[in-house]
Design a protein around this motif. Structure first.
Motif, PDB file in Angstrom:
ATOM      1  N   ASP A 164       0.851  -1.189   0.000  1.00  0.00           N
ATOM      2  CA  ASP A 164       0.000   0.000   0.000  1.00  0.00           C
ATOM      3  C   ASP A 164       0.889   1.243   0.000  1.00  0.00           C
ATOM      4  OD1 ASP A 164       0.919  -0.068   2.604  1.00  0.00           O
ATOM      5  OD2 ASP A 164      -0.981  -0.755   3.455  1.00  0.00           O
ATOM      6  N   HIS A 165       0.461   2.335   0.584  1.00  0.00           N
ATOM      7  CA  HIS A 165       1.142   3.625   0.514  1.00  0.00           C
ATOM      8  C   HIS A 165       1.127   4.116  -0.944  1.00  0.00           C
ATOM      9  CE1 HIS A 165       2.506   2.020   4.363  1.00  0.00           C
ATOM     10  NE2 HIS A 165       2.880   3.248   4.721  1.00  0.00           N
ATOM     11  N   GLU A 166       1.855   5.185  -1.204  1.00  0.00           N
ATOM     12  CA  GLU A 166       1.922   5.721  -2.562  1.00  0.00           C
ATOM     13  C   GLU A 166       3.037   5.044  -3.357  1.00  0.00           C
ATOM     14  OE1 GLU A 166       2.233   9.957  -2.453  1.00  0.00           O
ATOM     15  OE2 GLU A 166       0.182  10.225  -1.710  1.00  0.00           O
ATOM     16  N   ILE A 167       2.942   5.142  -4.672  1.00  0.00           N
ATOM     17  CA  ILE A 167       4.002   4.624  -5.528  1.00  0.00           C
ATOM     18  C   ILE A 167       5.228   5.526  -5.364  1.00  0.00           C
ATOM     19  CG2 ILE A 167       4.700   4.204  -7.923  1.00  0.00           C
ATOM     20  CD1 ILE A 167       1.743   3.680  -8.550  1.00  0.00           C
ATOM     21  N   PRO A 168       6.394   4.975  -5.018  1.00  0.00           N
ATOM     22  CA  PRO A 168       7.582   5.812  -4.770  1.00  0.00           C
ATOM     23  C   PRO A 168       7.992   6.601  -6.015  1.00  0.00           C
ATOM     24  CG  PRO A 168       7.933   3.565  -4.000  1.00  0.00           C
ATOM     25  CD  PRO A 168       6.676   3.549  -4.814  1.00  0.00           C
ATOM     26  N   PRO A 169       8.090   7.921  -5.918  1.00  0.00           N
ATOM     27  CA  PRO A 169       8.516   8.726  -7.078  1.00  0.00           C
ATOM     28  C   PRO A 169       9.923   8.374  -7.552  1.00  0.00           C
ATOM     29  CG  PRO A 169       7.566  10.114  -5.350  1.00  0.00           C
ATOM     30  CD  PRO A 169       7.748   8.767  -4.762  1.00  0.00           C
ATOM     31  N   GLN A 170      10.765   7.854  -6.632  1.00  0.00           N
ATOM     32  CA  GLN A 170      12.148   7.580  -7.010  1.00  0.00           C
ATOM     33  C   GLN A 170      12.288   6.444  -8.027  1.00  0.00           C
ATOM     34  OE1 GLN A 170      10.835   7.685  -3.907  1.00  0.00           O
ATOM     35  NE2 GLN A 170      12.027   6.422  -2.459  1.00  0.00           N
ATOM     36  N   LEU A 171      11.193   5.698  -8.283  1.00  0.00           N
ATOM     37  CA  LEU A 171      11.255   4.708  -9.363  1.00  0.00           C
ATOM     38  C   LEU A 171      11.550   5.385 -10.694  1.00  0.00           C
ATOM     39  CD1 LEU A 171       8.299   2.307  -8.459  1.00  0.00           C
ATOM     40  CD2 LEU A 171      10.744   1.755  -8.473  1.00  0.00           C
ATOM     41  N   ARG A 188      -2.158   3.658  -3.328  1.00  0.00           N
ATOM     42  CA  ARG A 188      -3.118   4.753  -3.364  1.00  0.00           C
ATOM     43  C   ARG A 188      -2.411   6.049  -3.766  1.00  0.00           C
ATOM     44  NH1 ARG A 188      -2.500   3.363   2.214  1.00  0.00           N
ATOM     45  NH2 ARG A 188      -1.479   5.019   3.446  1.00  0.00           N
ATOM     46  N   GLY A 189      -3.196   7.104  -3.886  1.00  0.00           N
ATOM     47  CA  GLY A 189      -2.620   8.378  -4.311  1.00  0.00           C
ATOM     48  C   GLY A 189      -2.563   8.488  -5.825  1.00  0.00           C
ATOM     49  N   ARG A 190      -1.790   9.457  -6.300  1.00  0.00           N
ATOM     50  CA  ARG A 190      -1.718   9.732  -7.732  1.00  0.00           C
ATOM     51  C   ARG A 190      -0.561   8.965  -8.376  1.00  0.00           C
ATOM     52  NH1 ARG A 190      -4.814  14.516  -8.567  1.00  0.00           N
ATOM     53  NH2 ARG A 190      -3.852  14.838 -10.599  1.00  0.00           N
ATOM     54  N   ILE A 191      -0.640   8.797  -9.693  1.00  0.00           N
ATOM     55  CA  ILE A 191       0.482   8.218 -10.438  1.00  0.00           C
ATOM     56  C   ILE A 191       1.602   9.251 -10.467  1.00  0.00           C
ATOM     57  CG2 ILE A 191       1.246   7.331 -12.676  1.00  0.00           C
ATOM     58  CD1 ILE A 191      -1.666   6.547 -13.219  1.00  0.00           C
ATOM     59  N   SER A 210      -5.770   1.425  -5.874  1.00  0.00           N
ATOM     60  CA  SER A 210      -6.733   2.470  -5.486  1.00  0.00           C
ATOM     61  C   SER A 210      -6.193   3.839  -5.874  1.00  0.00           C
ATOM     62  CB  SER A 210      -6.995   2.409  -3.969  1.00  0.00           C
ATOM     63  OG  SER A 210      -7.549   1.163  -3.609  1.00  0.00           O
ATOM     64  N   LEU A 211      -5.604   3.927  -7.073  1.00  0.00           N
ATOM     65  CA  LEU A 211      -5.005   5.173  -7.536  1.00  0.00           C
ATOM     66  C   LEU A 211      -6.085   6.159  -7.940  1.00  0.00           C
ATOM     67  CD1 LEU A 211      -2.165   3.548  -9.682  1.00  0.00           C
ATOM     68  CD2 LEU A 211      -1.952   4.559  -7.393  1.00  0.00           C
ATOM     69  N   THR A 212      -5.805   7.443  -7.724  1.00  0.00           N
ATOM     70  CA  THR A 212      -6.773   8.495  -8.031  1.00  0.00           C
ATOM     71  C   THR A 212      -6.117   9.556  -8.916  1.00  0.00           C
ATOM     72  OG1 THR A 212      -6.143   9.617  -5.981  1.00  0.00           O
ATOM     73  CG2 THR A 212      -8.055   8.158  -5.900  1.00  0.00           C
ATOM     74  N   GLY A 213      -6.922  10.535  -9.311  1.00  0.00           N
ATOM     75  CA  GLY A 213      -6.417  11.614 -10.147  1.00  0.00           C
ATOM     76  C   GLY A 213      -6.397  11.232 -11.610  1.00  0.00           C
ATOM     77  N   SER A 214      -5.763  12.046 -12.412  1.00  0.00           N
ATOM     78  CA  SER A 214      -5.702  11.820 -13.857  1.00  0.00           C
ATOM     79  C   SER A 214      -4.382  11.158 -14.233  1.00  0.00           C
ATOM     80  CB  SER A 214      -5.851  13.149 -14.603  1.00  0.00           C
ATOM     81  OG  SER A 214      -4.813  14.041 -14.210  1.00  0.00           O
TER      82      SER A 214
END
Length: 822
Positions: A164-171, A188-191, A210-214
């Protein structure tokens, strides 16, 4: 044996792909010089010995595909030289040891298909040289941040866990990352927009979260994307326009989200798109005519949206379409008769729950492979075409809740009444019997004056038609003289010019002969259809029968000459298990090329396995020996294309419907080399191109999704699917496999435990020798369908293996020769 521990100077121990069993002896830890250890593909049980942690020189540990259980020993963290650690496909449990943080040299970490659980230890952040990670199909949870510190990732897969948590931006720091799979978790959170920094990204799977946003516009910079799967999230906004600028996009899955607005016309520039799934959103507007540009599309799923307007006739141009779902929308107007051109439509044609009007077009009755037809809950009128009742592959039919009327043909009597419920003026079995008196009363109601009027009109119409017919006859004669220079026919020849001969012994034939024999390529003469064109049966007054394939013609002199050269080259290829190309005709005015082949009277392997064959008398002939002969013949044909043709030929579209059977039930592979010739004709005069996105749904090798390149090994994969088809009698997309299971995984999951389910019930009972041979063929098929192309055999190796199975004395008949010309 335990004595292995006495080999103190042993550096490499490779015992992979054997049948070894028992526990790995703890004495293995005494092999202090061991650097590489590969136990892949055996039957080892028990725990991984903790003594492996003593092997300070070990840099390669491969224990995949065994039956190991228990926890991963923390002592493995002492093997500081490890670069590859592969423990996948076992029954390991517990968590990932924190000691793995000491493996700073580690480049590949493969732990997928186990029962691991718990959070990732924060110490993994120290492992910064990783290039490939696969933790899929476990029960791991928490954040993946600790695993994301490397800047060298090529592939990253944690599918089907509980992260869970957000997808790490550092990827996004790994500029060379090609495949990113985070599906079936709880992210969860945005891509993150940082994913747009990954210029090499070809496959992006974020589905089932459970990703949200565009969808971030930064992803438009990933110009090599071939596979985007964002299904089953809470993403919103419009479908991005820039998706149409991804030239290699092969799969776009955005189902079950909150997307809204119309379809961007730019999306239909994706001519390589195989799968377009946009169902269960809030999309609206109409389907544009540009939909016909999706020339490679196999699956089009737009159901459960708010689309309106007519279904465009251009949808009939999608000749490779395998599945069409447009249900639960607000489409109106008539069902386009052009749907009858979709001869590869198989899994489903679902237009239910719309506002469609008019009659059911009889052309739907030509969709001979169709398994599901659902036109229910519309406003359709008229009678049910009897042609629909002749669809032998149809397993589900639903025409309920329309305004259909008239008497059902007796071919519908075996369907349940529910299939026609809610049509108040429909009668005949399985519904209530019809009352003949109503029609007779209507006939008596016709007055004498009506008869006079109709007779007069009919006479005038006949005279007008006679005049028009005469005018057309003389016009046709004039045009045929002028057209002579625009028609070019050529015939195949052997390598010797002296042996060149026309198609018929009685002399040449003309374009007009073919048109006359097929009534100008009328649908009633269609015997097959594929991505490259439609096939017609042509019988000539001479008694000769041929198969004629019609393909579009590119109006460009250089490209047309290139196509001609390719076809003439193919015409010189002779092999007993390849279809013989006899000649071709080009007609500039008609905009078509016609390829002329030998007509093979027993149809295709697909016909015999999945529907009543062309020659029903021979139904009993497809016993196990016949199937094994077909398998050997197919392999020998592919072997010839790969190893004996100069230059080699990649088929690109091996499937059971491309394997034709002659009067002796010998296999002949069709359409070989045609994909390349067509590609060159349409895209480039460069005959070395191998990047055409080809193939048929269910037969396509997995690497196609991100490489878009056809190779010998992708042909071998497709051939392996056909071998599975021959043994099991099931289609590659059989619904009984389940949602997340394909044919390969189904065979893998049954080969050890429920083997009897793998054999086609039509073959039962089988002798012990036949059953043994069937499982041997399946083992060969599994080798051909390995996920990694490098692990698959060549077509020559596969051919030799199959020939060995046949010649192992199982049949009383004469053994096959390894020489295909014998």
């Amino acid at each position: 044996p335990r004595e292995i521990g006495m080999l103190g100077k042993l550096e490499t121990l490779y015992i992979y792909d054997n049948q070894l069993s028992g526990e790995i002896p703890i004495e293995i830890g005494n092999c202090s010089s061991l650097q590489m250890m590969d136990f892949f593909g055996n039957h080892f049980t028990g725990r991984i010995p903790i003594t492996i942690g003593r092997l300070k020189e070990l840099n390669f540990l491969h224990l995949r595909q065994n039956d190991l259980s228990g926890g991963i020993p923390a002592t493995l963290g002492n093997c500081h030289q490890l670069t590859v650690l592969d423990l996948a496909d076992n029954r390991l449990s517990g968590g990932i040891p924190a000691t793995f943080g000491h493996l700073r040299a580690l480049e590949q970490l493969m732990l997928y298909n186990n029962s691991l659980e718990g959070n990732l230890p924060s110490e993994l952040a120290n492992v910064a040289n990783l290039t490939r990670v696969n933790l899929s199909n476990n029960r791991l949870n928490g954040s993946v941040v600790a695993l994301s510190s490397s800047r060298r990732f090529l592939s990253f897969d944690v599918t089907n866990n509980e992260f869970d948590h957000e997808i790490p931006p550092q990827l996004g720091n790994s500029a060379s990352l090609e495949r990113l799979r985070l599906g079936s978790n709880q992210f969860r959170g945005r891509i993150p927009w940082t994913l747009g920094e990954i210029r090499q990204l070809s496959l992006l799977d974020l589905s089932g979260n459970s990703l949200t946003g565009s969808i971030p516009d930064a992803l438009s910079l990933c110009g090599k994307l071939t596979h985007i799967d964002l299904n089953n999230n809470f993403l919103s906004g419009p479908i991005p326009l820039w998706l149409g600028s991804l030239p290699q996009l092969g799969e776009l899955k955005l189902s079950s989200n909150l997307f809204a607005g119309p379809l961007p016309r730019q999306l239909f520039n994706c001519s390589n798109l195989l799968v377009l799934s946009l169902d269960a959103n809030s999309l609206n507007g109409s389907l544009p005519l540009e939909i016909g540009k999706l020339a490679s599309i196999n699956v089009l799923s737009l159901d459960s949206n708010q689309f309106s307007g007519p279904i465009p006739p251009a949808i009939g141009e999608l000749s490779k379409l395998y599945e069409l779902r447009l249900s639960h929308n607000s489409f109106s107007g008539e069902i386009p008769r052009e749907l009858g051109q979709l001869q590869n439509l198989q899994t489903s044609l679902d237009l239910s729950y719309n506002n469609l009007t008019g009659q059911i077009p009889p052309s739907i009755g030509t969709l001979s492979k169709l398994e599901v037809l659902d036109l229910s809950h519309n406003q359709l009128v008229g009678e049910v075409p009897p042609q629909v009742g002749e669809l032998s592959s149809l397993g589900k039919l639903n025409l309920s809740y329309n305004n259909l009327q008239g008497k059902l043909d007796r071919k519908f009597s075996h369907w349940p009444a529910e299939a026609f419920a809610g049509n108040l003026h429909l009668c005949g079995s399985p519904l209530d019997q019809c009352h003949d008196f109503e029609s007779s009363n209507q006939q008596l109601a016709m007055s004498e004056s009506s008869v006079v009027v109709i007779s007069a009109v009919s006479t005038i119409a006949a005279i007008v038609l006679l005049i028009i017919g005469a005018a057309l006859f003389f016009k046709h004669k004039r045009e045929s003289l002028r057209r002579g220079s625009e028609v070019n026919c050529a015939y195949s020849s052997s390598s010797s010019q002296a042996q060149r001969k026309p198609l018929f012994q009685n002399g040449d034939f003309k374009w007009e002969d073919i048109m006359e024999a097929t009534h100008n390529l009328s649908d009633e003469f269609i015997i097959g259809s594929g991505g490259s064109g439609t096939v017609y049966k042509a019988e000539f007054p001479t008694g000769e029968t041929v198969a004629v394939k019609r393909i579009p013609r590119k109006d460009d002199l250089l490209l047309d000459k290139s196509f001609g050269r390719e076809i003439k080259t193919l015409g010189r290829i002779r092999h007993r298990h390849l279809m013989k190309l006899l000649g071709y005709c080009c007609n500039k005015r008609a905009g078509s090329n016609l390829l002329i082949y030998d007509y093979l009277e027993n149809g295709s392997v697909w016909d015999w396995l999945h529907r009543q064959p062309v020659n029903s008398k021979r139904r009993e002939a497809l016993d196990w020996e016949a199937r094994l002969r077909i398998a050997v013949g197919l392999a020998q044909g592919v072997e010839y294309l790969h190893h004996d043709c100069v230059p080699k030929i990649i088929h690109r579209d091996i499937k059971s419907s491309n394997v034709l059977l002659d009067s002796d039930m010998e296999a002949h592979l069709g359409d070989f080399g045609l994909a390349k010739a067509l590609t060159d004709n349409y895209d480039s005069v460069n005959t070395e191109s191998n990047s055409w996105f080809a193939g048929s749904y269910g037969y396509i090798a997995p690497e196609y999704a991100y490489s878009l390149k056809a190779t010998e090994k992708s042909d071998v994969y497709s051939m392996g699917i056909v071998l599975m088809e021959l043994v099991s009698g099931r289609m590659p997309t059989d619904g009984s496999f389940g949602m997340d299971m394909d044919m390969v995984r189904w065979v893998e999951s049954h080969i050890e435990s429920a083997r009897e389910e793998l054999i086609d019930p039509a073959l039962i009972p089988t002798s012990p020798n036949e059953e043994c041979a069937a499982f041997q063929v399946l083992e060969i098929a599994l080798q051909c369908t390995k996920t990694a192309p490098a692990e698959r055999p060549s077509s020559r190796q596969a051919s030799d293996l199959l020939l060995r199975v046949f010649n192992d004395g199982m049949f009383d008949s004469e053994k096959l020769s390894p020489d295909p010309y014998a």
